[in-house]
Design an enzyme around this catalytic site. Structure first.
Site, PDB file in Angstrom:
ATOM      1  N   LEU A 119      33.428 124.600  19.399  1.00  0.00           N
ATOM      2  CA  LEU A 119      32.985 123.185  20.330  1.00  0.00           C
ATOM      3  C   LEU A 119      31.952 122.414  19.591  1.00  0.00           C
ATOM      4  CD1 LEU A 119      34.870 124.686  22.313  1.00  0.00           C
ATOM      5  CD2 LEU A 119      33.287 124.232  24.175  1.00  0.00           C
ATOM      6  N   TYR A 128      21.925 126.423  30.896  1.00  0.00           N
ATOM      7  CA  TYR A 128      23.100 126.493  31.202  1.00  0.00           C
ATOM      8  C   TYR A 128      23.603 125.835  32.224  1.00  0.00           C
ATOM      9  CZ  TYR A 128      27.389 129.100  32.230  1.00  0.00           C
ATOM     10  OH  TYR A 128      28.910 129.497  32.686  1.00  0.00           O
ATOM     11  N   GLU A 134      26.543 128.151  38.813  1.00  0.00           N
ATOM     12  CA  GLU A 134      25.248 127.997  38.411  1.00  0.00           C
ATOM     13  C   GLU A 134      24.685 126.365  38.439  1.00  0.00           C
ATOM     14  OE1 GLU A 134      22.613 129.917  37.568  1.00  0.00           O
ATOM     15  OE2 GLU A 134      23.730 131.722  37.953  1.00  0.00           O
ATOM     16  N   ARG A 155      27.295 144.358  34.018  1.00  0.00           N
ATOM     17  CA  ARG A 155      27.787 145.316  32.796  1.00  0.00           C
ATOM     18  C   ARG A 155      26.676 145.919  32.279  1.00  0.00           C
ATOM     19  NH1 ARG A 155      31.125 145.822  28.635  1.00  0.00           N
ATOM     20  NH2 ARG A 155      31.093 147.982  28.181  1.00  0.00           N
ATOM     21  N   SER A 206      30.747 126.060  36.549  1.00  0.00           N
ATOM     22  CA  SER A 206      30.108 127.282  37.200  1.00  0.00           C
ATOM     23  C   SER A 206      29.306 127.138  38.420  1.00  0.00           C
ATOM     24  CB  SER A 206      29.260 127.740  36.163  1.00  0.00           C
ATOM     25  OG  SER A 206      28.118 128.540  36.472  1.00  0.00           O
TER      26      SER A 206
END
Length: 323
Positions: free
Chosen positions: A58, A148, A126, A190, A124
């Site tokens: 990207l 982010y 976020e 996770r 997102s």
């Protein structure tokens, strides 16, 4: 007529589930994969002979142009990003380049070499960050709280501008947290289930975490990729919140995970200030009403099922002799 789809980020959690879905629907699936000395294709190894991988990044416009020329896509799913909020604080410029400007590079490649292709952008929750209202909808103002988050806001508005300026079929999926056994180990969910498995197998005696009070709207990644696909089947593009409409704390996730393994979480969990972010997002809760009404989409896997699925998968990884 068989459709072609290009997935950026095919080797990630969402990319692997989406590739499976599209293959099941009879698509020719192309996946953009960064050139690394040791590419991590573990999530797609079981389908790697059924997809065509194209090298690209990207941060490199020419590689994206070439990927579009090779794949001749009917649909493009831009899932690639520097996708870890914690890392974005240590690598803000890289995150802005890949997660933000990278979206523009993808859109430019599509505009010039596949203008009739339909494009999905992985936005997102976020972006909401310091939430301005609860629950969050497609009309809620963005207030990102991390590099982010603000990179994702940039990508979101790039899509809106290209859609309106060039009449391109581009949809933003504002996905709230979605997890699975394929989630990266650096993500808190996770990290918890892997930690439980290690403790259960005598490989660790503690799990260090940050803010246990943070609340998230957690769903199953396998459900959420169905929403991505549905957006590109609509006559008109649009932006959709994809969420469960329920919120749970990190502590609730911890309690369920340890309980699944027959452990008392309070004996093992240590709150470590170093895992608390400079600007914390305390509560995210999505309202998926539009997705339910327009796409006919709703999540199938409940929170408890999701946690238990992830714990079971990590426990299975550690079966056999002690390491």
């Amino acid at each position: 007529m068989t459709k072609n789809a290009l997935i950026t980020g095919i080797s990630g959690q969402d990319g692997s589930y989406l590739a499976e879905l599209l293959l099941d629907k009879g698509y020719n699936v192309y996946g953009l994969l960064r050139r690394l000395s040791s590419p991590n294709t573990s999530r797609i190894d079981h389908i790697i002979d059924s997809v065509e991988l194209v090298q690209g990044d990207l941060s490199d416009q020419s590689s994206l142009d070439e990927a579009i020329r090779i794949s001749e896509p009917d649909e493009v799913y831009n899932l690639a990003a520097q996708s870890f909020v914690g890392t974005s604080w240590n690598q803000p410029v890289h995150t802005a380049d890949v997660t933000g400007i990278g979206v523009v590079r993808v859109l430019e490649a599509v505009r010039h070499f596949a203008p009739s292709a339909r494009t999905y952008q992985a936005s997102s929750s976020e972006m909401f960050g310091k939430v301005q209202e609860t629950p969050q909808t497609e009309q809620t103002k963005f207030y990102p709280r991390s590099p982010y988050g603000f990179a994702k806001v940039f990508g979101y508005w790039a899509c809106v501008n290209y859609r309106e300026s060039y009449d391109m079929h581009i949809s933003n999926g504002i996905l709230f947290n979605h997890e699975s056994p394929r989630r990266g180990i650096e993500f808190v969910t996770r990290k918890i289930t892997d930690g439980v498995a290690r403790i259960k197998n005598g490989l660790s005696d503690e799990l260090r975490l940050g803010n246990l009070d943070a609340r998230r709207d957690w769903g199953y990644a396998g459900d959420y990729v169905e929403a991505m696909w549905s957006m590109l089947q609509q006559g008109k593009p649009g932006d959709y919140v994809i969420a469960t409409g329920e919120t749970h704390s990190v502590q609730e996730f911890v309690e369920l995970a340890f309980s699944r393994a027959g452990l008392d979480w309070e004996k093992y969990v240590v709150v470590d200030p170093k895992f608390v972010r400079p600007a914390e997002v305390q509560l995210l809760l999505g309202d998926p009403s539009k997705a339910k009404e327009v796409l006919g989409w709703k999540p199938k896997i409940k929170f408890k099922e999701l946690v238990e699925m992830m714990v079971d998968a990590d426990l299975k990884r550690f079966e056999g002799p002690k390491q």
